[in-house]
Design an enzyme around this catalytic site. Structure first.
Site, PDB file in Angstrom:
ATOM      1  N   GLU A  57     -27.410  30.793 -28.402  1.00  0.00           N
ATOM      2  CA  GLU A  57     -28.759  31.346 -28.607  1.00  0.00           C
ATOM      3  C   GLU A  57     -28.936  32.637 -27.804  1.00  0.00           C
ATOM      4  OE1 GLU A  57     -27.800  28.368 -27.590  1.00  0.00           O
ATOM      5  OE2 GLU A  57     -29.370  26.847 -27.794  1.00  0.00           O
ATOM      6  N   CYS A  89     -31.924  27.358 -22.275  1.00  0.00           N
ATOM      7  CA  CYS A  89     -32.100  28.154 -23.490  1.00  0.00           C
ATOM      8  C   CYS A  89     -33.485  27.949 -24.093  1.00  0.00           C
ATOM      9  CB  CYS A  89     -31.041  27.785 -24.527  1.00  0.00           C
ATOM     10  SG  CYS A  89     -29.396  28.290 -24.021  1.00  0.00           S
ATOM     11  N   PRO A 284       6.873   4.945 -30.674  1.00  0.00           N
ATOM     12  CA  PRO A 284       6.194   3.822 -31.329  1.00  0.00           C
ATOM     13  C   PRO A 284       5.512   2.848 -30.361  1.00  0.00           C
ATOM     14  CG  PRO A 284       8.389   4.144 -32.235  1.00  0.00           C
ATOM     15  CD  PRO A 284       8.283   5.057 -31.061  1.00  0.00           C
TER      16      PRO A 284
END
Lengths: 348, 348
Positions: A57, A89, A284
């Protein structure tokens, strides 16, 4: 339910596209994009570029000297309400005379979620939330998982044959997939904050485990599960200066009831170091153990067009007895990468 | 090299499309399509519809009373030169005043290949060959393989998990894939002249092994490999009246050096019964043995989005020790069928 116009969707899509530009820079922060619009014209665009630096922003507002004169601000994540590395913000948006704020998704951090919206609404700003919410959540799935569960999002990468094998009985396993697939793995590494493997892979292959991708500066943490405290040779490539390395062994990690390293605790420790995303590239046994403990979120299979036969080793050591105990996946994507098939799937 | 115009390619494509219409009717004959064109206008179309009935060229010529007055005839397979179940097409084409004949591929039967072309050319007709030849060969790959090698084309169908398993250790295996994939298998069966399985599948599952597809009349021969002469119960579903059944056992088939049924000899016998195409639907042992003897041409994997684990049984019993002994495949197609991934691959 809040309704959105076609234009709203268009501008939020754009904000999401901007957000993605931060993918190699924001590290443990979420990717966020922002578009400021008045009379259907874009006044400014911004995205969060670098960890610790300005939020999306602010980057957008700076372009127009914080003067919006009643514009609409589209942002992919709820504006923050708290003083962090940067000022909150929400207050900056109010100060810039924004009339309306459209948000894709609320902050996933339960301690602050909804607070940004409340500050904006209290100041008389029209606030709408939930536009392209799923897309925004997908973008920051690692950040969100860490905020919600205290664990990182784990992607398990497996390079295998069509018959599901990853090595010969002898252990031989190099170059199952082609070079395009191996290049694709580099991109996968670059998108993750950590790469996780086991000590047996390190001792067998002595891999570097770094990102080797032109123009991309990403240095995921190299993480090794070393339950038997075998990684002692500091000349191993994993200790190169290219990236940081963390070895989990019985000296620094709790053991589970079976006397093995507690993998859940390993992931908790990584999350506490602000790691949102882990790429599991292992043998594995470690893959099987991670899956068995429910710690894997996503699989990416690179399936080579070969048959390795029934003597070869299966991709995952996992004891399942009954059909109804099988693990169900959702296929998200299939595509060719070179001569190999890339299958992306998430655990149901 | 012969050159062809855009129009030539267009009309031959059309002939190939017509040919495909015969897929459930021509049995051991090749699929053939024919288009007769004059001044870029189509005068007539035809295809081989039913085994033993008129060839494609004759079906097309009949529509215009065998009067072409200098037209061009496009046909996907060389016109026959011999009196078979029908008179030789080459002579009929000459009698109909065709000026030019364009052929996709020559007859694969080495005893007659090129003879049709020679008869036409001797009569002063312009003959061009090789247009969309690969497409035509692909269409009749079973017929061609039988003509060239005395063996049918074998497609091996495998329904498996992503980790390459086809049954649990207990033998449990039903419904790995979804109903869309199982419906797709019905189409696969309908396209083949025989379905091949082993006695253990028959004894374990007692399958009907027929085509159950609305509007499709296809009854492939049911074939069972019964090396231990175990198929004695005539109430097994495989002996239903829906289709014919052939049991290969030590009483009617030669044994190989290892004392097992000679699978190559089984396929030779099927080819001698004019069977071009065989669908192998069997357990890992028979599939492994067929692959080991080089008798499988194509694989179709239906991969279900599940993990069955390392205790489950691999799709194919095949002993390979070294990476460089692995069997290489060419992926021809990948697509989703319902929730399953369908992979079509041919052996390199």
């Amino acid at each position: 339910m809040t309704t959105f116009s076609k234009n709203d969707t268009h501008f939020m899509s754009l904000a999401l596209q901007l957000a993605r530009k931060g993918r190699y820079g924001v590290a443990s922060n979420p990717m966020v994009g922002c578009v400021i619009v008045k009379d259907n014209k874009i006044l400014a665009e911004g995205y969060h570029q670098t960890f610790g630096k300005e939020h999306a922003e602010i980057n957008a507002l700076t372009q127009i000297n914080h003067q919006t004169d009643g514009a609409t601000l589209y942002v992919t994540l709820e504006p923050c309400a708290h003083q962090g590395k940067t000022p909150p913000c929400a207050q900056t948006i109010i100060d810039a005379s924004v009339k309306e704020v459209v948000i894709a998704t609320l902050d996933p951090n339960p301690l602050v979620s909804g607070k940004g919206v409340a500050i904006l609404a209290d100041a008389g700003i029209v606030v709408k939330t939930g536009l392209l919410e799923n897309e925004s959540k997908e973008l920051n799935r690692g950040f969100i998982k860490r905020m919600e569960t205290g664990l990182p999002f784990v992607t398990c990468k497996i390079a295998m044959s069509i018959d599901g094998k990853t090595s010969m009985a002898s252990g031989q396993s190099k170059w199952i997939t082609g070079k395009e697939a191996r290049q694709d793995v580099q991109k996968l590494r670059a998108k993750n904050q950590a790469i996780l493997t086991g000590s047996s892979t390190i001792l067998a292959d002595n891999p570097l485990m770094t990102v080797r991708l032109d123009g991309v500066d990403s240095t995921p943490l190299r993480v090794v599960i070393d339950g038997k405290n075998q990684i002692t040779d500091t000349t191993l490539k994993i200790f190169s200066n290219d990236a940081n390395t963390k070895i989990f062994n019985s000296g620094n990690t709790q053991l589970n009831k079976a006397g093995k390293l507690d993998l859940h605790h390993v992931l908790v420790q990584l999350a506490q170091q602000n790691i949102n995303s882990v790429l599991l590239e292992a043998g594995p046994k470690l893959i099987g153990a991670m899956v068995e403990e429910g710690l894997v979120d996503e699989f990416i299979f690179y399936t080579a067009p070969i048959l390795m036969g029934s003597h070869a080793t299966s991709m995952m050591a996992l004891a399942i007895q009954q059909m109804d105990e099988c693990l169900a996946l959702n296929i998200r994507d299939i595509r060719m990468v070179g001569n190999d098939i890339k299958i992306t799937a998430i655990l149901k």
